[in-house]
Design an enzyme around this catalytic site. Structure first.
Site, PDB file in Angstrom:
ATOM      1  CG  HIS A 216      -0.169   0.329   2.513  1.00 45.08           C
ATOM      2  ND1 HIS A 216       0.550  -0.630   3.181  1.00 45.08           N
ATOM      3  CD2 HIS A 216      -0.016   1.468   3.219  1.00 45.08           C
ATOM      4  CE1 HIS A 216       1.101  -0.095   4.248  1.00 45.08           C
ATOM      5  NE2 HIS A 216       0.783   1.171   4.296  1.00 45.08           N
ATOM      6  NE  ARG A 217       5.465   1.368   4.541  1.00 46.57           N
ATOM      7  CZ  ARG A 217       5.268   2.281   5.486  1.00 46.57           C
ATOM      8  NH1 ARG A 217       5.203   3.556   5.144  1.00 46.57           N
ATOM      9  NH2 ARG A 217       5.152   1.935   6.746  1.00 46.57           N
TER      10      ARG A 217
END
Length: 394
Positions: A216-217
Site C-alpha cells: 500500500h505504500r
C-alpha cells in the site's frame, strides 16, 4: 546537548483526548483504550477518517467495539497530503477547544498523528506519542517526516524498543522517554483467540498453503514499474498468493492498465477485498510466508501465535528489530532480489524466541504512566525513564 523534562505538574490534569485516523492506529490504540478504562481514566476517542473506506476504518472500530466519541469522514476533495493534514488539524482543534483535554494521545506516524499533535501544541495541550522514536532515515517516506516532527513536540514519548529509545536520546527530544513495547503485540495476543473463534476467512481462501501479500505504500504502488514487476513476482512464486488489495493499490493498478495482468494470474493469486482485523489475523496465522511493505505487519508477524517469516518489499525499514531477530528479510523493490529473498525465507523457520516488540504489556505500562501524569502524581525526573545514565543497546 541536555535532555530537558518538560512536564506540567498541575493537579487539575484529568482528561485525555485520543485521536486516530487510520486502520493501524485503531488496532494499536484499542488495548490502550481498554487499559485507560480499567484505571477509570476519563478520555474521549475521536476518529478523523483519514481512511475513509469502511473496510479500512469503521469495520475495525465495530469489530474491536471501541467507544468512539466522534466519527468523521474526510471530504473526498482532500486529495493532497497538505490539504488532508490541514483539515484534520482544524477539526481536532475544534474538539480540543470543546472538550478541554489535559493530554492529547496520538499513535504512530500518519498525517492524522502529525495534524493532531500540531493542533494540541498550538492550544497548548501536552502530547503523548505512542510508538515514538522509530526511524528509517529514508526521507522519501512521508511517515519519516511525520514521526520526527511529532517526537520533538511531545511531552510523553512511548518508545516500543530500546533502539527507538536510543534514537530519541540521540536527537535530544525535550519530552520524557519510556521503553514500553509495542501495543500491536498486546492487540494480537488479546484478539487472536477471538478471531479464531469468529473469523470465516479460511472458508474463502482456496489454498491450504499460501503466501500472504499486502502492499500500500506510496513509494511502491505509485510506481507503475514496481506494480508491473510485482505481477511478475507473483507469477513466479512457488506458492499461491492471497492478496487482500488495498484501495490505493487497486486504484493504481487500474490507472496503470495492470488489472488484466492481475486477472491472468487468477489461477494462483486470489485477490480479496481489504480484510477486517479478525480475518487478517487468521490469514496471517495460517499462511506460510508474508510478503509486505507494511510496518505494522512486520511487527504483527513476530507476535506469539503468529510467528511468520516476512519478506519486506521496501528499500528501508523503521523496524530493523524484526530483521535482527530473524523474523524478516529486507528485500528491496527489484524483482530478482524479491524473488531471492522469498526463496531463502521459504526454507527458514521463524525464531523460537519472544517478539522484539514486547511481551504484550505495553498498553498497561502506557496507561499507568498516563494515569500518574494526569493525576499530578509522580512527575519527577527520577520517575520518567530518560537515557541520561544508561544508553540502550543499538
Amino acid at each position: 546537548c541536555n535532555v530537558v523534562i518538560n512536564l506540567r505538574d498541575d493537579a487539575g490534569l484529568k482528561k485525555a483526548l485520543v485521536v486516530a485516523g487510520t486502520r493501524p492506529e485503531i488496532i494499536k490504540l484499542s488495548r490502550v483504550l481498554s487499559a485507560l478504562s480499567r484505571r477509570d481514566i476519563p478520555y474521549n476517542f475521536i476518529y478523523v477518517g483519514q481512511h475513509r473506506d469502511y473496510e479500512m476504518s469503521s469495520q475495525f472500530i465495530q469489530e474491536l467495539k471501541l467507544p468512539v466519541y466522534t466519527y468523521k469522514v474526510l471530504p473526498s476533495k482532500l486529495i493532497t497530503p497538505a490539504s488532508q493534514t490541514a483539515h484534520i488539524m482544524t477539526s481536532v482543534e475544534r474538539s480540543i477547544v470543546q472538550l478541554e483535554p489535559s493530554l492529547v494521545i496520538v499513535q504512530g506516524d500518519t498525517n492524522t498523528t502529525l495534524a493532531a499533535s500540531i493542533a494540541a501544541a498550538k492550544q497548548p495541550v501536552p502530547i503523548a506519542h505512542i510508538e515514538a522514536g522509530l526511524r528509517s532515515y529514508d526521507w522519501r517516506m512521508p511517515e519519516e517526516h511525520n514521526r520526527r516532527m511529532v517526537d520533538h513536540i511531545s511531552t510523553l514519548l512511548f518508545a516500543p524498543t530500546r533502539r527507538s529509545g536510543w534514537n530519541l536520546f540521540k536527537e535530544c527530544v525535550i519530552g520524557a522517554t519510556f521503553i514500553t513495547g509495542n501495543t500491536v503485540i498486546d492487540s494480537v495476543i488479546h484478539y487472536l483467540p477471538v478471531a479464531q473463534r469468529y473469523s470465516k476467512i479460511m472458508d474463502e481462501i482456496r489454498y491450504d498453503e499460501y503466501i500472504l501479500a499486502t502492499f500500500h505504500r506510496a513509494e511502491n504502488v505509485d510506481n507503475p514499474s514496481f506494480l508491473a514487476d510485482l505481477m511478475d513476482v507473483m507469477k513466479e512464486l512457488p506458492l499461491p498468493v492471497i492478496f487482500p488489495i488495498h484501495p490505493r493499490t487497486l486504484k493504481r493498478l487500474r490507472e496503470y492498465g495492470l488489472m488484466k495482468r492481475l486477472k491472468n494470474l487468477s489461477h494462483k493469486v486470489q485477490v480479496l477485498p481489504p480484510l477486517g482485523y479478525f480475518d487478517f489475523l487468521v490469514a496471517m496465522k495460517n499462511c506460510h510466508l508474508i510478503m509486505t511493505d507494511s510496518g505494522g505487519v512486520q511487527e504483527e508477524a513476530t507476535a506469539p501465535g503468529i510467528r511468520k517469516m516476512t519478506v519486506v518489499v521496501r528499500k528501508s525499514t523503521e523496524r530493523p528489530e524484526a530483521i535482527e531477530a530473524g523474523y524478516a528479510k529486507l528485500a528491496g523493490v527489484e524483482k530478482e532480489k524479491i524473488l531471492e529473498a522469498i526463496h531463502i525465507s521459504l526454507k527458514m523457520l521463524p525464531p523460537n524466541g519472544s517478539s522484539p516488540f514486547g511481551d504484550g504489556n505495553a498498553s498497561e505500562i502506557i496507561a499507568s504512566i498516563i494515569n500518574d501524569f494526569l493525576l499530578g502524581g509522580k512527575t519527577s525526573r527520577d520517575f520518567y525513564k530518560t537515557f541520561i545514565n544508561r544508553k540502550p543497546n543499538r
